[in-house]
Design a protein around this motif. Structure first.
Motif, PDB file in Angstrom:
ATOM      1  N   LYS B  30       0.498  -1.056   0.169  1.00  0.00           N
ATOM      2  CA  LYS B  30       0.216  -0.480  -0.175  1.00  0.00           C
ATOM      3  C   LYS B  30       0.961   1.488   0.140  1.00  0.00           C
ATOM      4  O   LYS B  30       2.400   0.723   0.365  1.00  0.00           O
ATOM      5  CB  LYS B  30      -0.794  -0.178   1.070  1.00  0.00           C
ATOM      6  CG  LYS B  30      -0.398  -0.498   3.004  1.00  0.00           C
ATOM      7  CD  LYS B  30      -1.688  -0.221   3.262  1.00  0.00           C
ATOM      8  CE  LYS B  30      -0.725  -0.010   5.191  1.00  0.00           C
ATOM      9  NZ  LYS B  30      -1.640   0.439   6.236  1.00  0.00           N
ATOM     10  N   ASP B  32       0.168   6.018   0.831  1.00  0.00           N
ATOM     11  CA  ASP B  32      -0.234   7.130   0.630  1.00  0.00           C
ATOM     12  C   ASP B  32      -0.526   7.715  -0.411  1.00  0.00           C
ATOM     13  O   ASP B  32       0.586   7.886  -0.936  1.00  0.00           O
ATOM     14  CB  ASP B  32      -0.199   7.442   2.428  1.00  0.00           C
ATOM     15  CG  ASP B  32       0.817   7.951   2.908  1.00  0.00           C
ATOM     16  OD1 ASP B  32       1.219   8.532   1.392  1.00  0.00           O
ATOM     17  OD2 ASP B  32       1.680   8.523   3.388  1.00  0.00           O
ATOM     18  N   THR B  74      -5.050   5.995   1.673  1.00  0.00           N
ATOM     19  CA  THR B  74      -4.281   5.028   1.223  1.00  0.00           C
ATOM     20  C   THR B  74      -4.480   4.231   0.213  1.00  0.00           C
ATOM     21  O   THR B  74      -5.642   3.728   0.019  1.00  0.00           O
ATOM     22  CB  THR B  74      -3.830   3.915   2.715  1.00  0.00           C
ATOM     23  OG1 THR B  74      -3.481   4.960   3.495  1.00  0.00           O
ATOM     24  CG2 THR B  74      -2.991   2.953   2.084  1.00  0.00           C
ATOM     25  N   SER B  76      -4.277   0.383  -3.201  1.00  0.00           N
ATOM     26  CA  SER B  76      -3.230  -0.400  -2.826  1.00  0.00           C
ATOM     27  C   SER B  76      -3.900  -0.948  -4.052  1.00  0.00           C
ATOM     28  O   SER B  76      -5.563  -1.268  -4.559  1.00  0.00           O
ATOM     29  CB  SER B  76      -3.505  -1.657  -1.588  1.00  0.00           C
ATOM     30  OG  SER B  76      -5.402  -1.803  -1.680  1.00  0.00           O
TER      31      SER B  76
END
Lengths: 195, 100
Positions: B30, B32, B74, B76
């Protein structure tokens, strides 16, 4: 889209992946802290043995482990809160550190305390776990030096098993400096250079 | 080989910023918003637009939370995004001469 544009896009993909990997490389901080702590514990052990204060040797190692674990947990939580990006390698490395840290506690403190085996064997088992730690790290961080260190510790474990106690502890201290303390500072220097 | 024989490139990925974001998320579990902004060199608004496109296509998952009092976004990569990225890279390779 032509060949040149395709090449540029592939280069962009590579650059982004490399950049992400570099920005999350192992900082080495925890290794330096543990390296210094264990060096102090080894010196403390030597001083206590010289003064024939054998009952205090145990406390010396417990203190080092407690300080190291508290620092590691606090450092881990703070770093996790601050991290802008987390890679799969970092997650795998965290599991490896926790696993090996637990193994060190078990083979170095708990099992000898439970008299599963003599305290004379501790350094042999600690060296074996150290070998696992560095060997797996070499795969995660793609650094051949760490692979060499893994082999160094496994060979060291064999050598330690051939050396009688108490000379064994001295040999372990001799292995610890090139096998843990120096690489810890190299790891930190490499991280600073990359960032 | 004529251009007609090339595999078409996914238009959702075929943008420098979106390709860069997916490449980062391929390497990372992940990342940010600020990290993506810094790495791609995009502005806040520009990056937000690209992230929305990727999220709408189901290629990324966006989680909004707080870090203390600051909002934290965030991102992903989803499985769908990973598969699309793999197809995109394969299609890109088709534009290169064999063996290169």
């Amino acid at each position: 889209m032509d060949e040149r544009q395709a090449r540029e896009e592939i280069q962009l993909i590579r650059r982004m992946i490399d950049q992400t990997k570099r920005s999350t490389a192992e900082s080495g901080t925890l290794f330096v802290v543990w390296g210094v702590l264990l060096t102090l514990a080894l010196v403390g052990n030597y001083v206590l043995a010289s003064l024939r204060l054998y009952d205090w040797e145990w406390l010396n190692w417990v203190a080092a482990a407690v300080i190291g674990w508290i620092y590691s947990i606090v450092y881990g939580i703070r770093r996790r809160k601050k991290e802008a990006v987390r890679t799969y390698v970092q997650t795998a490395a965290r599991h490896l550190y926790f696993g090996c840290g637990t193994a060190f506690l078990l083979v170095g403190l708990l099992f000898p305390a439970l008299r599963v085996y003599s305290y004379e064997s501790i350094v042999i088992l600690v060296a074996t776990v150290s070998g696992v730690l560095f060997f797996v790290m070499s795969g995660l961080f793609d650094w051949p030096l760490l692979r060499g260190l893994g082999l160094f510790w496994w060979l060291g474990a064999v050598v330690l098993s051939l050396v009688p106690f108490p000379a064994r502890t001295l040999v372990y201290a001799g292995l610890f400096i090139p096998g843990f303390l120096v690489p810890s500072f190299l790891l930190q220097a490499r991280s600073k250079k990359n960032s | 080989m004529t251009p007609d024989l090339f595999e078409p490139l996914d238009p959702v990925i075929h943008s420098q910023v979106r390709l860069a974001v997916l490449s980062i998320l391929l390497a990372a579990e992940k990342a940010d918003f600020n990290y993506l902004k810094k790495s791609t060199g995009a502005t806040d608004g520009n990056l937000s637009t690209h992230l929305v496109k990727l999220e709408e296509a189901g290629y990324i998952a966006v989680k909004k939370s707080f870090s203390g009092r600051k909002p934290l976004t965030t991102c992903s990569l989803t499985e769908k995004g990973r598969a699309a990225f793999a197809r995109y890279v394969k299609a890109l390779e088709g534009y290169l001469p064999p063996g290169r």
